[in-house]
Each structure stands twice: as C-alpha cells, then as structure tokens.
Design an enzyme around this catalytic site. Sequence first.
Site, PDB file in Angstrom:
ATOM      1  N   ARG A   1       0.855  -1.187   0.000  1.00 10.62           N
ATOM      2  CA  ARG A   1       0.000   0.000   0.000  1.00 10.62           C
ATOM      3  C   ARG A   1       0.891   1.236   0.000  1.00 10.62           C
ATOM      4  O   ARG A   1       2.025   1.210   0.478  1.00 10.62           O
ATOM      5  CB  ARG A   1      -0.902   0.024   1.228  1.00 10.62           C
ATOM      6  CG  ARG A   1      -1.877  -1.142   1.339  1.00 10.62           C
ATOM      7  CD  ARG A   1      -2.725  -0.992   2.602  1.00 10.62           C
ATOM      8  NE  ARG A   1      -3.722  -2.056   2.726  1.00 10.62           N
ATOM      9  CZ  ARG A   1      -3.549  -3.178   3.410  1.00 10.62           C
ATOM     10  NH1 ARG A   1      -2.389  -3.390   4.045  1.00 10.62           N
ATOM     11  NH2 ARG A   1      -4.496  -4.094   3.487  1.00 10.62           N
TER      12      ARG A   1
ATOM     13  N   LYS B   1      -2.520  -2.137   7.926  1.00  9.88           N
ATOM     14  CA  LYS B   1      -3.700  -1.579   8.574  1.00  9.88           C
ATOM     15  C   LYS B   1      -3.909  -2.208   9.952  1.00  9.88           C
ATOM     16  O   LYS B   1      -3.714  -3.405  10.132  1.00  9.88           O
ATOM     17  CB  LYS B   1      -4.944  -1.808   7.718  1.00  9.88           C
ATOM     18  CG  LYS B   1      -4.983  -0.959   6.453  1.00  9.88           C
ATOM     19  CD  LYS B   1      -6.294  -1.140   5.723  1.00  9.88           C
ATOM     20  CE  LYS B   1      -6.402  -0.215   4.513  1.00  9.88           C
ATOM     21  NZ  LYS B   1      -7.677  -0.385   3.800  1.00  9.88           N
TER      22      LYS B   1
ATOM     23  N   HIS C   1      -2.223   2.720  -5.954  1.00 11.49           N
ATOM     24  CA  HIS C   1      -3.261   1.700  -5.788  1.00 11.49           C
ATOM     25  C   HIS C   1      -3.405   0.850  -7.047  1.00 11.49           C
ATOM     26  O   HIS C   1      -3.608  -0.363  -6.974  1.00 11.49           O
ATOM     27  CB  HIS C   1      -4.583   2.386  -5.454  1.00 11.49           C
ATOM     28  CG  HIS C   1      -5.544   1.498  -4.731  1.00 11.49           C
ATOM     29  ND1 HIS C   1      -5.213   0.791  -3.603  1.00 11.49           N
ATOM     30  CD2 HIS C   1      -6.848   1.194  -4.982  1.00 11.49           C
ATOM     31  CE1 HIS C   1      -6.258   0.100  -3.190  1.00 11.49           C
ATOM     32  NE2 HIS C   1      -7.264   0.323  -4.007  1.00 11.49           N
TER      33      HIS C   1
ATOM     34  N   ARG D   1      -0.654  -1.667  -7.153  1.00 13.31           N
ATOM     35  CA  ARG D   1      -0.939  -2.755  -6.209  1.00 13.31           C
ATOM     36  C   ARG D   1      -1.943  -3.732  -6.821  1.00 13.31           C
ATOM     37  O   ARG D   1      -1.805  -4.952  -6.698  1.00 13.31           O
ATOM     38  CB  ARG D   1      -1.474  -2.151  -4.909  1.00 13.31           C
ATOM     39  CG  ARG D   1      -1.904  -3.149  -3.841  1.00 13.31           C
ATOM     40  CD  ARG D   1      -2.190  -2.377  -2.556  1.00 13.31           C
ATOM     41  NE  ARG D   1      -3.097  -3.062  -1.666  1.00 13.31           N
ATOM     42  CZ  ARG D   1      -2.740  -3.948  -0.744  1.00 13.31           C
ATOM     43  NH1 ARG D   1      -1.471  -4.293  -0.621  1.00 13.31           N
ATOM     44  NH2 ARG D   1      -3.634  -4.503   0.052  1.00 13.31           N
TER      45      ARG D   1
ATOM     46  N   HIS E   1      -4.676  -8.559   3.485  1.00 13.78           N
ATOM     47  CA  HIS E   1      -6.128  -8.452   3.652  1.00 13.78           C
ATOM     48  C   HIS E   1      -6.572  -9.274   4.859  1.00 13.78           C
ATOM     49  O   HIS E   1      -6.216 -10.452   4.975  1.00 13.78           O
ATOM     50  CB  HIS E   1      -6.856  -8.982   2.409  1.00 13.78           C
ATOM     51  CG  HIS E   1      -6.748  -8.067   1.230  1.00 13.78           C
ATOM     52  ND1 HIS E   1      -6.979  -8.490  -0.068  1.00 13.78           N
ATOM     53  CD2 HIS E   1      -6.432  -6.741   1.131  1.00 13.78           C
ATOM     54  CE1 HIS E   1      -6.807  -7.468  -0.893  1.00 13.78           C
ATOM     55  NE2 HIS E   1      -6.483  -6.409  -0.187  1.00 13.78           N
TER      56      HIS E   1
ATOM     57  N   TYR F   1     -10.303 -10.119  -7.162  1.00 16.49           N
ATOM     58  CA  TYR F   1      -9.381 -10.403  -8.253  1.00 16.49           C
ATOM     59  C   TYR F   1      -9.805 -11.628  -9.070  1.00 16.49           C
ATOM     60  O   TYR F   1      -9.345 -11.812 -10.182  1.00 16.49           O
ATOM     61  CB  TYR F   1      -7.958 -10.572  -7.712  1.00 16.49           C
ATOM     62  CG  TYR F   1      -7.459  -9.282  -7.129  1.00 16.49           C
ATOM     63  CD1 TYR F   1      -7.094  -8.220  -7.949  1.00 16.49           C
ATOM     64  CD2 TYR F   1      -7.417  -9.090  -5.748  1.00 16.49           C
ATOM     65  CE1 TYR F   1      -6.686  -7.018  -7.418  1.00 16.49           C
ATOM     66  CE2 TYR F   1      -7.002  -7.891  -5.214  1.00 16.49           C
ATOM     67  CZ  TYR F   1      -6.642  -6.853  -6.055  1.00 16.49           C
ATOM     68  OH  TYR F   1      -6.249  -5.655  -5.524  1.00 16.49           O
TER      69      TYR F   1
END
Length: 296
Positions: free
Chosen positions: A145, A169, A236, A239, A262, A271
């Site tokens: 990210r 995150k 982004h 990525r 994730h 995806y």
Amino acid sequence: MITSDPVASFLAMLAAERGAAVNTIAAYRRDLEGAEEIVGDVAAASPEDLGKLGAAWSALAPSSLARKCSALRQFYAFLQDEGLREDDPSPALPRPRTRRPLPKLLGHGDVDALFARAEAEAESDKPEAVRMLALLELLYGSGLRATELVSLPLNSVPRDAPFLHVTGKGGQQRLVPVSTRAKQALSRWLDLRVDGGKHLFPSRGKSGHLTRVRLFQMLKDLALRAGLAPEKVSPHVLRHAFATHLLEGGADLRVLQTLLGHADISTTQIYTHVDAARLVALVNARHPLAAHRSRD
C-alpha cells in the site's frame, strides 16, 4: 473496560482488542454520533428508532450507508456481549446492496513502459531517479500500500533475507517477499541515500518520510514521461496490477491474501472477477469433460 459511556467503551475495545487504527476509530465515532443526532441515545435505540435512519440517510452513497450500518451493527453486538442490552435492534437498519467496483487495470505493456522509463532514468545514478525505481519495484513487485511504502523504516530492509517487515492496517505486521530486482534497486538507493533519519525514504517534512501525495505525483509524472495517460497510474493501481498479474500466473488466492495483508478473503476475491477470462479458459482446457467432448 466498560464506562458510563457505551460508545466510548466500544471505541476503546476496538483499539485494545482489534488494534483498530486511529482513523478507523474516528470514523466509527462519527458514524455513531451521526446516528445519535437522529435517534437520540443510540445505545438505547429501539428498532422503531433505527427505522428512521433509512429516510435520514437516503441521500448517501450505498458504500457510505453500508459503512454506517456496519458500525451500528458492531456496536449493538458489543452491547450484547457486554450484557448492556438483551436485544439486538440492528435488523431494523437499512441494508444497502453494494457491489464492489472492479479495480482499474494496468496491462503488462503499460507496466513494461513504466519500468523501461524508470530504469533508463536510473542509469544516471541521480538519487531521485534511483529512488523512483526502488519505489516502483516495491509497489509492483511486492504489492505494498502507498502508506506502507512511504513509511517503511530503514530497519525493515533485512541484510540477509528476501523479505520486508511491513506494518499494515490496524498495526498488523507481515513479511513481504522482495524480488531480486527490487533488492538490487534498494541496494542502489541505500548507497545514494543521505542520512535522513529512521525512514527508508526520508523527507524534510513533518512526518520525516516521503508523503503519499508526493508518491502519487511522482508516479503521474513518470507515467507522462513513459507515454502513458497519467490518470491510469497510481500506487493503488500498481498494487492491483501486482495482485492481478500474480493471479494470472497461477498464484493461490489465500497466498495472495497474505501478500496483500487483507484481513478478510472476501476483499481478495475481487481479483477472481478481474481474472475471470483466465479461469474460464482453465476450466475449458483442463476439466475432464472438456477432454471427453473433444473426442466426440
């Protein structure tokens, strides 16, 4: 710890038990306070009270409405877990149907053009050009990210292992593989990098490191010099290209989830839509019935 303010207790739980980021906690606070302005004491709200939110929030985008309702559902689950409510009024909340948009795609040819330009400019050994190449290698080669990349500490780059230590995150840490190409670019950058503190990509700004906004601008400028439309390229998008191209190459979805950091596999599953054509071709070519039909 439960306080006289159930909202404050809920937010404290998010920080302590789930490791929620400061921005995430602030967003939950805004959503709960926004609901309280409409229904009164949100902790004591009845299903009838929550039924008012649908009309009050009717002008919101589906994604915004879904986020607000998710915050409320988690809040009421917390109240039940802590014995502060016996019932759950959240079924009365509006349930918007949202469809996650497909990410912008960057083809192999576009990626090749970006790298060709970055590599040509880095031949000058100018620090800015070598830094751009290292950033590009980590965006596309490791799927970081933008925030993770610009804030990498200097000690996240190991001397003897092909991995970066990344804090993502919610403060979640993961190991991210670094390709041979990226290691070479990083080595070149470290040789040129002036002593600028604890960050891999230092800056004189308040944060002490390159900002997300500056990274965004640098990529747009590189795209322009590479003959690409600047609006096609962003951290982004690179990525997404990393993830999509790995899936095209046969990567397992669970592995991809780990690489991207994730928390939920459903985030990664987008995806499978991007790569639907390859999956259909795979079934047509490899399914036992395909071979059987070809003999008929």
